[in-house]
Structures are given as structure tokens and as C-alpha cells.
Write an enzyme that holds these catalytic residues in place. Structure first.
Site, PDB file in Angstrom:
ATOM      1  N   ASP A 198     -17.307   7.527  -1.959  1.00  0.00           N
ATOM      2  CA  ASP A 198     -16.094   7.336  -1.158  1.00  0.00           C
ATOM      3  C   ASP A 198     -15.780   8.687  -0.512  1.00  0.00           C
ATOM      4  O   ASP A 198     -16.399   9.714  -0.856  1.00  0.00           O
ATOM      5  CB  ASP A 198     -14.951   6.869  -2.080  1.00  0.00           C
ATOM      6  N   ARG A 240     -13.680  -8.390   2.322  1.00  0.00           N
ATOM      7  CA  ARG A 240     -12.250  -8.205   2.046  1.00  0.00           C
ATOM      8  C   ARG A 240     -11.489  -9.460   2.483  1.00  0.00           C
ATOM      9  O   ARG A 240     -10.557  -9.909   1.813  1.00  0.00           O
ATOM     10  CB  ARG A 240     -11.708  -6.978   2.806  1.00  0.00           C
ATOM     11  N   ARG A 276       0.875  -1.186   0.000  1.00  0.00           N
ATOM     12  CA  ARG A 276       0.000   0.000   0.000  1.00  0.00           C
ATOM     13  C   ARG A 276       0.904   1.225   0.000  1.00  0.00           C
ATOM     14  O   ARG A 276       1.713   1.417   0.908  1.00  0.00           O
ATOM     15  CB  ARG A 276      -0.906   0.001   1.235  1.00  0.00           C
ATOM     16  N   CYS A 318     -16.406   1.926   0.389  1.00  0.00           N
ATOM     17  CA  CYS A 318     -15.289   1.057   0.782  1.00  0.00           C
ATOM     18  C   CYS A 318     -14.899   1.222   2.242  1.00  0.00           C
ATOM     19  O   CYS A 318     -14.257   0.340   2.812  1.00  0.00           O
ATOM     20  CB  CYS A 318     -14.086   1.309  -0.122  1.00  0.00           C
ATOM     21  N   GLN A 340     -10.378  -4.054  -3.150  1.00  0.00           N
ATOM     22  CA  GLN A 340     -11.691  -3.564  -2.720  1.00  0.00           C
ATOM     23  C   GLN A 340     -12.784  -4.040  -3.676  1.00  0.00           C
ATOM     24  O   GLN A 340     -13.881  -4.425  -3.257  1.00  0.00           O
ATOM     25  CB  GLN A 340     -11.678  -2.027  -2.679  1.00  0.00           C
ATOM     26  N   HIS A 352      -7.454   0.450  -6.476  1.00  0.00           N
ATOM     27  CA  HIS A 352      -7.692  -0.333  -5.249  1.00  0.00           C
ATOM     28  C   HIS A 352      -8.403  -1.631  -5.649  1.00  0.00           C
ATOM     29  O   HIS A 352      -9.566  -1.851  -5.303  1.00  0.00           O
ATOM     30  CB  HIS A 352      -8.528   0.485  -4.261  1.00  0.00           C
TER      31      HIS A 352
HETATM   32  N1   CP Z   1     -11.371   0.047   2.373  1.00  0.00           N
HETATM   33  C1   CP Z   1     -10.103  -0.018   2.803  1.00  0.00           C
HETATM   34  O1   CP Z   1      -9.159  -0.340   2.063  1.00  0.00           O
HETATM   35  O2   CP Z   1      -9.944   0.251   4.129  1.00  0.00           O
HETATM   36  P1   CP Z   1      -8.580   0.445   4.926  1.00  0.00           P
HETATM   37  O3   CP Z   1      -7.972   1.747   4.468  1.00  0.00           O
HETATM   38  O4   CP Z   1      -8.985   0.469   6.370  1.00  0.00           O
HETATM   39  O5   CP Z   1      -7.646  -0.707   4.625  1.00  0.00           O
HETATM   40  N1  NVA Z   2      -9.988   6.694  -1.653  1.00  0.00           N
HETATM   41  C1  NVA Z   2      -9.603   6.332  -0.313  1.00  0.00           C
HETATM   42  C2  NVA Z   2      -9.858   4.870  -0.076  1.00  0.00           C
HETATM   43  C3  NVA Z   2      -9.493   4.375   1.301  1.00  0.00           C
HETATM   44  C4  NVA Z   2      -9.694   2.901   1.449  1.00  0.00           C
HETATM   45  C5  NVA Z   2      -8.155   6.663  -0.079  1.00  0.00           C
HETATM   46  O1  NVA Z   2      -7.338   6.432  -0.987  1.00  0.00           O
HETATM   47  O2  NVA Z   2      -7.824   7.176   0.982  1.00  0.00           O
END
Ligand code: CP
Ligand code: NVA
Length: 304
Positions: free
Chosen positions: A218, A286, A103, A258, A133, A130
Site C-alpha cells: 500500500d 468494491r 470515512r 488497494c 477493502q 479498512h
Molecule cells: N481503496 C480505496 O479505498 O480507495 P479510495 O480512497 O479511492 O476510496
Molecule cells: N492506507 C491508505 C489507504 C487508502 C485507500 C490510506 O489510509 O490513505
């Protein structure tokens, strides 16, 4: 050849359908209390330089359930944080573990890591995509309503990483994604173009949602955009999903997010905590979807 999962497009539509079906089967096994541990003595390295609740916990718990081990590595603990090249980090770590999930901010970082990794690399979120997700989200839709093929989903809000993965999903799973964003916050045009025929830019928020089978939004300020938060709140105000908006969708429409969600900002409390919301299923899935993904990516190394 080593398979990676950096975007949904690293898999064919058929492979993705198989992963979803497998996720549903693994969920059932767990509900029945049956153990399934094909990844004994396997290690997943998690390299996260952004916060995470769902992704980290689901990968760690999922790896334990499959009989393996997950190792959480913050870049500040790695020499990566002191300037060791990502390519060298990939060469070294992939000689020791069986699969890596990353990540980070720039999508190019996961691509560079994957190019130099001898084991599968999973995108656990970048600024651009992502994909994990979307496995959970499609699983959630299928469980609630059956096949998503031919359905209409509405994405309202920021044309961000999750939106990009929904666009890929529309092409690969065969549904229509209607998108409404404020000016200047549209999704990447290249990503939209490669899903031609499956993506519609709606003229307004209401137009996107009217008659939709799924309404998705989101956060208005993703990780890394904290400084823009106040300005974004002003711009995105007309894009809040509330009960009036949900009434424009089909009566059986699902609300998806998400998470993490900001109640009163992109979605009202009555919608996210209401009967059409499936956000807790998305979060739980997930776990099951990523277990299915790990099994898929490591399948060539199992039983032999
Ligand atoms: N939806 C999602 O990826 O959540 P986190 O940022 O908590 O991993
Ligand atoms: N769009 C958000 C998703 C978090 C899971 C971000 O990138 O912070």
C-alpha cells in the site's frame, strides 16, 4: 439488534464467506444485464472527511443499482463540522436514513457514531481499519484462485489500516499473513495478537515474500500522513515491490494493492501493470462486495 461493520470482526467467518459468495453472484447478475433492486426507497448516507475515488463511487453506484439512493455528506456541510457532537449527529441521521457509511481519521469516531445509531454503520476507512477493502480483495483472490484458506499472503510496507484489516482477514478466512515492515512501522500489537496463529512477522522483506501466494503493499504515506512523506520515502525505500521481489513468490502469485498507488514508490510500474497484478479487479469488486454487504446488513428490514 442493529448490525454494524466497523471491522471484519463484526462478522463471523461463515458470514464473510457468504458475503463474498453473494458478491460473486451479484457481479454475475450485473454482467448478464439483469436488474436486482431490493433496496428501493432506502437511503445510504456517506459521511466522508477524507478523499475517496473507489469507496465513494462504488457505494453511490451500488446503491443506485440496488434501487436505493446514496447521499454524500462532507462534514463541512454538516453541523458536525461546526461542533455538533457526533453522538447527536448519529441520533438524528439514523432516524432519517437506512444505513450510514463513514470515512474518517480516528476509529473511535465510527464507534461513537455506531453506538448512537439506530441503523447499520459501515466503516468506509479509518486510520485503523479498512474492512470494505478486504471484502473486495478476498473476492478477487477467490475468483482467480479459489479458496484462500491455507494460503500464504505477504504484506510488505507500512503496518497501516489496510494491513490491520488483512490481519483480521487472516484469522477469519483461515490463511497466513507474513508481514515485513521497517522498524517503527509495525502493525498494532493488539490486532496482531488477536490473530495469533495466522500472522508471522518476517525477519526481512525477502523472507516475507518467498513462496507467498499473494504479495500486497500500500502507499507509504496514508491520508493524514502527508507531512511525513519525505521521511517515509527514505525509510520505506527497501520495501518497494519490483519484479525481483515477485520472482521470490510462487509462480502463480498475485500482486494486490488497494489503490491509489504511487508507481516507482511502493511498487514498480512493471509489477502493477504486469500480468500478476489484479488491482483493477480489486477496485471493481468494491462495487459488488459492498452491494453484498448492504444487502446483508439491511436483510432484517427487507420484505416486511
Ligand atoms: N481503496 C480505496 O479505498 O480507495 P479510495 O480512497 O479511492 O476510496
Ligand atoms: N492506507 C491508505 C489507504 C487508502 C485507500 C490510506 O489510509 O490513505
Amino acid at each position: 439488534m442493529t448490525r454494524h461493520f466497523l471491522t471484519l470482526r463484526d462478522c463471523s467467518g461463515d458470514e464473510l464467506e457468504r458475503i463474498i459468495a453473494r458478491a460473486i453472484a451479484l457481479k454475475k447478475l450485473r454482467a448478464e444485464g439483469r436488474q436486482y433492486a431490493p433496496l428501493q426507497h432506502r437511503t445510504l448516507a456517506l459521511i466522508f472527511d477524507k478523499s475517496s475515488t473507489r469507496t465513494r463511487v462504488s457505494f453511490e453506484a451500488g446503491m443506485t443499482q440496488l434501487g436505493g439512493v446514496a447521499m454524500f455528506l462532507s462534514p463541512n456541510d454538516l453541523q458536525l463540522g461546526r461542533g455538533e457532537p457526533i453522538e447527536d449527529t448519529a441520533r438524528v441521521i439514523s432516524r432519517m436514513v437506512d444505513v450510514v457509511a463513514i470515512r474518517t481519521h480516528e476509529h473511535s469516531k465510527v464507534e461513537r457514531f455506531a453506538t448512537h445509531s439506530t441503523v447499520p454503520v459501515i466503516n468506509a476507512l479509518t486510520d485503523r481499519h479498512h474492512p470494505c477493502q478486504l471484502l473486495a480483495d478476498i473476492q478477487t483472490y477467490v475468483e482467480r484462485r479459489g479458496s484462500i484458506r491455507g494460503r500464504v499472503a505477504a504484506w510488505v510496507g507500512d503496518g497501516n489500516n489496510v494491513c490491520h484489516s488483512w490481519i483480521d482477514a487472516a484469522a477469519l478466512f483461515g490463511f497466513t499473513l507474513r508481514i515485513a515492515t521497517p522498524d517503527g512501522y509495525a502493525p498494532d500489537q493488539n490486532i496482531v495478537e488477536r490473530a495469533a496463529g495466522h500472522v508471522e512477522r518476517a525477519a526481512s522483506f525477502d523472507e516475507a515474500i518467498t513462496g507467498a501466494d499473494i504479495v500486497i503493499t500500500d502507499t507509504w504515506a496514508s491520508m493524514g500522513q502527508e507531512q511525513e512523506k519525505n521521511q517515509r520515502i527514505r525509510v520505506f525505500e527497501p520495501f518497494r515491490v519490483d519484479s525481483r521481489a515477485m520472482r521470490l513468490a510462487t509462480p502463480g502469485a498475485l500482486f494486490m494493492h488497494c489503490l491509489p498507488a504511487y508507481r516507482g514508490m511502493e511498487v514498480t510500474t512493471d509489477v502493477i501493470d504486469g500480468p500478476q497484478s489484479v488491482v483493477w479487479d480489486e477496485a471493481e469488486n468494491r462495487l459488488h462486495a459492498q452491494k453484498a454487504l448492504l444487502e446483508f446488513l439491511l436483510a432484517p428490514t427487507l420484505n416486511g
